[in-house]
Design an enzyme around this catalytic site. Structure first.
Site, PDB file in Angstrom:
ATOM      1  N   LEU A  52       0.824  -1.192   0.000  1.00  0.00           N
ATOM      2  CA  LEU A  52       0.000   0.000   0.000  1.00  0.00           C
ATOM      3  C   LEU A  52       0.859   1.243   0.000  1.00  0.00           C
ATOM      4  CD1 LEU A  52      -2.638  -0.948   2.668  1.00  0.00           C
ATOM      5  CD2 LEU A  52      -2.918  -0.940   0.224  1.00  0.00           C
ATOM      6  N   ASP A  53       0.216   2.368  -0.279  1.00  0.00           N
ATOM      7  CA  ASP A  53       0.887   3.658  -0.318  1.00  0.00           C
ATOM      8  C   ASP A  53       0.893   4.261   1.082  1.00  0.00           C
ATOM      9  OD1 ASP A  53       0.452   6.398  -2.652  1.00  0.00           O
ATOM     10  OD2 ASP A  53       2.180   5.557  -1.596  1.00  0.00           O
ATOM     11  N   SER A  54       1.693   5.327   1.284  1.00  0.00           N
ATOM     12  CA  SER A  54       1.653   5.983   2.588  1.00  0.00           C
ATOM     13  C   SER A  54       0.319   6.684   2.792  1.00  0.00           C
ATOM     14  CB  SER A  54       2.805   6.971   2.728  1.00  0.00           C
ATOM     15  OG  SER A  54       2.745   7.934   1.704  1.00  0.00           O
TER      16      SER A  54
END
Lengths: 117, 123
Positions: free
Chosen positions: B78-80
């Site tokens: 996942l992304d931040s």
């Protein structure tokens, strides 16, 4: 020269990333404050995410700083005057509603019994 | 009173020895509702179940890869910003208010479960 600047560069980038994350978090909460109904919130949250994703690839530190400052200014401009805060948190409705009594004070359960009984 | 005592003396209940599993107080209290909010803390299994449900209902997450010690960015890819969204969803689920600095540090399911379990106001 490159060794010191990469450490400084990485430190600056890390600080910027943290600012971006906190800005995204505050902006998302604000979006939820404005758009109370869930379907409107989902739409606005996707739009906000698109705005953040569009600037994902920027590499120059100063441009990133300017963009973060502009984003924070926009957030300040659009802040909700009456945000939803969890009741027990500072700013909520239940905050310090029932504070703990000072220590040493306790209730004596003598049910009104008097000394001459 | 005497009749009651004689009746009780004559009724014999079979002695129940502890089974080989051992005494497990935890499941016995699952039907006991604690109405005071002072002792009513969440159990660890409940926290883990709810956290995993929240993470699994995230659209970008593959349901089969979620375990209680999964790291959001490294393991689930996942992304931040997705991290931020998951933390917000956990805040809504448990009716918590996590300060920004603390919320930034929550990176994995492990940290989330620990934080929520140790929070005094986790609902």
């Amino acid at each position: 020269m490159s060794g010191a600047t990469t450490a400084v560069y990485l430190a600056r980038r890390a600080a910027q990333k943290e600012r971006v994350r906190i800005l995204y978090r505050c902006a998302l909460k604000d979006t939820l404050n404005w758009a109370v109904h869930r379907h409107i919130f989902y739409q606005d949250a996707s739009d906000l995410r698109e705005k953040f994703e569009a600037n994902k690839h920027v590499e120059d530190l100063d441009t990133i700083d300017k963009m973060i400052a502009a984003g924070e200014a926009t957030y300040d401009k659009w802040r909700h005057p009456d945000p939803y805060i969890v009741p027990w948190a500072p700013g909520g409705s239940k905050f310090t509603r029932n504070p703990f009594p000072p220590s040493g004070i306790e209730i004596v359960y003598d049910y009104g019994r008097e000394e001459n009984d | 009173m005497a009749l009651r005592a004689t009746v009780l003396r004559h009724i014999r209940l079979p002695v129940q020895t502890l089974t080989a599993i051992g005494s497990r107080p935890q499941p016995q209290w699952s039907f006991l509702r604690l109405f005071s909010s002072h002792d009513d803390h969440l159990t660890k299994e409940e926290v883990i179940d709810r956290v995993l449900d929240v993470v699994k209902s995230f659209p970008k997450v593959d349901r089969s890869r979620v375990t209680p010690d999964v790291h959001f960015q490294k393991y689930l890819g996942l992304d931040s910003l997705d991290n931020v969204e998951i933390v917000m969803a956990l805040e809504e689920e448990f009716k918590l208010e996590i300060p920004d600095k603390e919320a930034d540090k929550i990176d994995s399911c492990n940290l989330a479960i620990e934080y929520i379990y140790n929070h005094p106001m986790a609902g």
